[in-house]
Design a protein around this motif. Structure first.
Motif, PDB file in Angstrom:
ATOM      1  N   GLU A  99       0.690  -1.226  -0.115  1.00  0.00           N
ATOM      2  CA  GLU A  99       0.034   0.041  -0.126  1.00  0.00           C
ATOM      3  C   GLU A  99       0.820   1.484   0.060  1.00  0.00           C
ATOM      4  N   ILE A 100       1.870   1.200   0.730  1.00  0.00           N
ATOM      5  CA  ILE A 100       2.903   2.395   0.720  1.00  0.00           C
ATOM      6  C   ILE A 100       3.605   2.654  -0.397  1.00  0.00           C
ATOM      7  N   GLY A 101       4.224   1.331  -0.858  1.00  0.00           N
ATOM      8  CA  GLY A 101       5.084   1.581  -2.041  1.00  0.00           C
ATOM      9  C   GLY A 101       6.158   2.546  -2.060  1.00  0.00           C
ATOM     10  N   TYR A 102       6.327   3.527  -2.975  1.00  0.00           N
ATOM     11  CA  TYR A 102       7.354   4.370  -2.960  1.00  0.00           C
ATOM     12  C   TYR A 102       7.091   5.460  -2.287  1.00  0.00           C
ATOM     13  N   GLU A 103       5.840   5.725  -1.731  1.00  0.00           N
ATOM     14  CA  GLU A 103       5.278   6.898  -0.840  1.00  0.00           C
ATOM     15  C   GLU A 103       5.236   8.145  -2.058  1.00  0.00           C
ATOM     16  N   ARG A 104       4.850   8.023  -3.060  1.00  0.00           N
ATOM     17  CA  ARG A 104       4.890   9.186  -4.339  1.00  0.00           C
ATOM     18  C   ARG A 104       3.844   8.677  -5.305  1.00  0.00           C
ATOM     19  N   ARG A 105       3.234   9.562  -5.957  1.00  0.00           N
ATOM     20  CA  ARG A 105       2.446   9.357  -7.117  1.00  0.00           C
ATOM     21  C   ARG A 105       3.196   9.455  -8.081  1.00  0.00           C
TER      22      ARG A 105
END
Length: 699
Positions: A99-105
């Motif tokens: 869910e967090i992934g790279y913390e960016r769009r």
């Protein structure tokens, strides 16, 4: 697998066609064929192709002593979401890695941004207690008492596979191994993928994504490979089957079933291997490989006879050309750009009435409208048929009856009439769009790599590569093109030049100043033992070769540079060389170094491979003589857009030194080479076609 005698069979199952090649000795091609892919049962089409080449060559199954197979099934299963229902098990406190992934769009200002589908929703993200630190020290024991709860959750969620990714398992896999043993003890049919086996590197998000992808396709691929092996054994095949991998090597069916993620993009990798082989034969050190098939087009940069490689790529991007919009997979792979631009790519109009081509494809069933198999949508192949580039009587070895009138009707009904264009103008527009899409992808790929296309030799193959090569080359400012022998089955031919190999990249963090040589040499010894076991299964008697690399960076950076190491036990004298080699590579990419900065090594890589025969160098051009066409046909000129006469030549009838002036069509059983009006073609001493821009000839 010996390359010196006997027969070898290569089969490449693509999205539209299945390519089959039968070869004797190192490089004598006895027979090739293209058969329509059978999507529901891919092995059926593969067996049909194998029977065809054996019959043509007058051989039988008992004479085959080596077989190599590549398939798009793993790739398609991920793209089309046809895998198993998967759950994840991560260390307690790390449930939301996906869910967090790279913390960016991936696109900052897109209001309606579509997040990548990472296959596992939060409801199927499970955790377990236990902790290992980055150095492999166990801080907290695995909570074995929680295993029964995990089993109950997996059964409640109806999961058939599980991806286990515990913190820092690349440094110490003991907890992952123990958890697998406990789960399979309670659920024997559960398919389990462990992150330290699939992708033993730091960066938890990418490691988990890779493990999820592996678990997702593992049941499907395991079943497929078992069926494929059984069907060919029933035909009479006695030798082992080796599988092509994304990294350009071969591995056993057993390893492929355990790590099917390594099969993703295995077919295109064969094409890059073929282009590398040809580049070395003709001593071309800067090459652009162009492989255009029925579903996609693949472009790869090759320098000094080695394809550009990567350790990460994305699958099924939500936005085709935007990084971060797909599912990241971290495995060794040949780096290439792949777009939905093949012969079966469908032309359509968007909501603004703009002409678009691909990425949707008509595939092999129903296929282009002109194939007469029920297809109604206009495709790139239909546009080529309408423009006269494809001879209906010679296409696909005569197995497919091409209906030019059907292609014309489809192009006119879906594109021409809606844009108030004549049929030939609409077909011309389709070609213009798809050729520019491919050229644009190549230019973008080169710029991202800091390289220039204009000085490169294009090596074009695939069922549609020779037909579109000059049109794509012109837009890419490439002036020299080589069309190899049997280009229609180029990727399958490339399989036969690939080594049995296995590559491992594993994290072991250190700085150059604090490097423990004893630990590092022991670390490499463990990697070698692991890789050798895989390679020996496919090449039991070969003298093995190794390649060692370090992935280095300045302290605080997020990107590593690959630096090659000596293939031996490292000594203290190597430390200073390691520093200077890193700085040389850094200057090559960024034009300067950063003095006084600490240099880190995050990952180390080892490749173990069996040798392959060295390519035979040959003279690529000799003094030529123009030859006259034995017939002409009307084509729509790709430069002027008006109808003109083009000479038609049989490739098999052309001899070394023959020169063909464009516009011309050089036909052969599985493809056609289009010589544009601004190019000439010449046959070299071994039968390759060299296409050269007239501008270059005049200068």
């Amino acid at each position: 697998m010996s390359n010196d005698s006997g027969l070898r069979l290569a089969i490449d199952i693509g999205g539209t066609f299945t390519d089959t090649v039968l070869i004797q000795g190192p490089s004598q091609i006895l027979a090739t064929t293209k058969t329509p892919t059978t999507p529901d049962q891919p092995a059926v089409g593969a067996i049909e192709g194998a029977r065809s080449v054996l019959k043509e060559a007058g051989r039988d199954w008992s004479q085959i002593n080596g077989m190599i197979h590549g398939t798009t099934l793993a790739t398609n299963a991920l793209i089309e979401r046809r895998g198993a229902r998967v759950a994840t098990v991560t260390t307690e406190g790390f449930r939301d890695i996906l869910e967090i992934g790279y913390e960016r769009r991936y696109s900052q200002y897109a209001i309606n941004l579509v997040k990548p589908d990472l296959l596992v929703p939060r409801t199927r993200a499970l955790t377990i207690g236990g902790r290992v630190d980055a150095h492999g020290k166990e801080l907290t024991q695995l909570d074995e008492g929680a295993v029964l709860r995990l089993v109950a959750d997996l059964q409640r969620l109806n999961c058939k596979a599980v991806a286990i990714c515990l913190m820092h398992s690349y440094a110490n896999p003991a907890q992952e191994l123990r958890l697998r043993a406990l789960l399979t003890e309670n659920v024997p049919d559960l398919v389990v993928s462990l992150s330290h086996e699939v992708s033993p590197e730091a960066r938890e998000f990418e490691r988990l994504c890779t493990t999820v992808a592996n678990a997702y396709i593992q049941p499907l691929m395991g079943k497929y490979l078992a069926d494929f092996k059984a069907r060919f054994a029933a035909e009479g095949l006695k030798c082992p089957i080796l599988m092509m991998t994304a990294g350009g090597g071969m591995t056993t069916v057993e390893t492929a079933a355990r790590l099917p993620i390594r099969l993703v993009e295995s077919g295109p990798a064969g094409g890059a291997i073929l282009a590398s082989q040809i580049a070395e034969e003709v001593d071309a050190r800067k090459v652009l490989s162009f492989d255009m098939g029925g579903t996609t087009a693949k472009l790869c940069l090759i320098d000094d006879f080695r394809p550009q490689t990567a350790r990460k790529f994305e699958i099924s991007r939500a936005e085709r050309f935007i990084k971060g919009s797909g599912m990241p997979v971290r495995i060794p792979a040949i780096e290439m750009i792949e777009i939905g631009a093949g012969g079966g790519s469908i032309a359509s109009l968007d909501r603004l009435n703009r002409l678009c081509v691909g990425p949707q494809s008509a595939g092999s069933d129903p296929g282009p409208a002109g194939f007469g198999k029920g297809g109604i949508n206009p495709t790139v192949t239909d546009a080529d048929i309408s423009q006269g580039y494809i001879d209906p009587d010679r296409f696909a070895e005569g197995r497919l009856q091409v209906d030019r009138a059907a292609s014309d009707r489809s192009v006119s009904a879906h594109i021409g009439s809606r844009l108030s264009m004549e049929t030939d103008d609409a077909a011309f527009a389709i070609s213009e769009i798809v050729d520019e899409n491919m050229a644009s992808a190549g230019r973008m790929h080169a710029v991202e790599s800091g390289k220039d296309l204009s000085a490169r030799l294009m090596i074009a193959f695939g069922g549609n590569g020779p037909l579109h090569a000059t049109r794509v080359a012109r837009r890419s400012q490439v002036r020299r093109i080589l069309i190899p022998r049997d280009p229609g089955v180029g990727s399958a031919v490339g399989f036969l030049f690939a080594p049995v190999s296995f590559e491992i990249v594993r994290s072991f963090y250190t700085t150059i100043d604090s490097l423990d040589l004893f630990k590092l040499n022991s670390f490499f010894a463990d990697l070698y033992d692991e890789a050798e076991e895989v390679v020996r299964a496919g090449a039991p008697d070969a003298t093995l070769r190794t390649r060692r690399v370090a992935f280095m960076r300045y302290h605080g950076q997020g990107h590593e540079i690959e630096v090659e190491l000596p293939n031996r036990t490292l000594t203290f004298d190597d430390l200073e060389n390691l520093r200077s080699d890193f700085e040389s590579e850094y200057i090559g990419q960024f034009k300067r170094i950063v003095p006084g900065m600490t240099i880190e090594v995050l990952n180390w890589g080892l490749t173990v491979s069996a040798p392959v025969p060295a390519p035979l160098k040959h003279t690529n051009m000799i003094e030529g003589q123009p030859v006259d066409a034995w017939e002409t046909r009307d084509i729509l000129c790709d430069i002027s857009g008006v109808w003109c006469k083009a000479g038609v030549f049989e490739r098999s009838a052309l001899k070394p030194d023959d020169i063909v002036s464009g516009p011309a069509l050089i036909v052969e059983p599985q493809t056609t080479t289009f010589v544009s009006a601004d190019f000439t073609a010449q046959i070299d001493t071994v039968g390759n076609i060299w296409l050269t821009g007239i501008q270059e000839i005049r200068t």
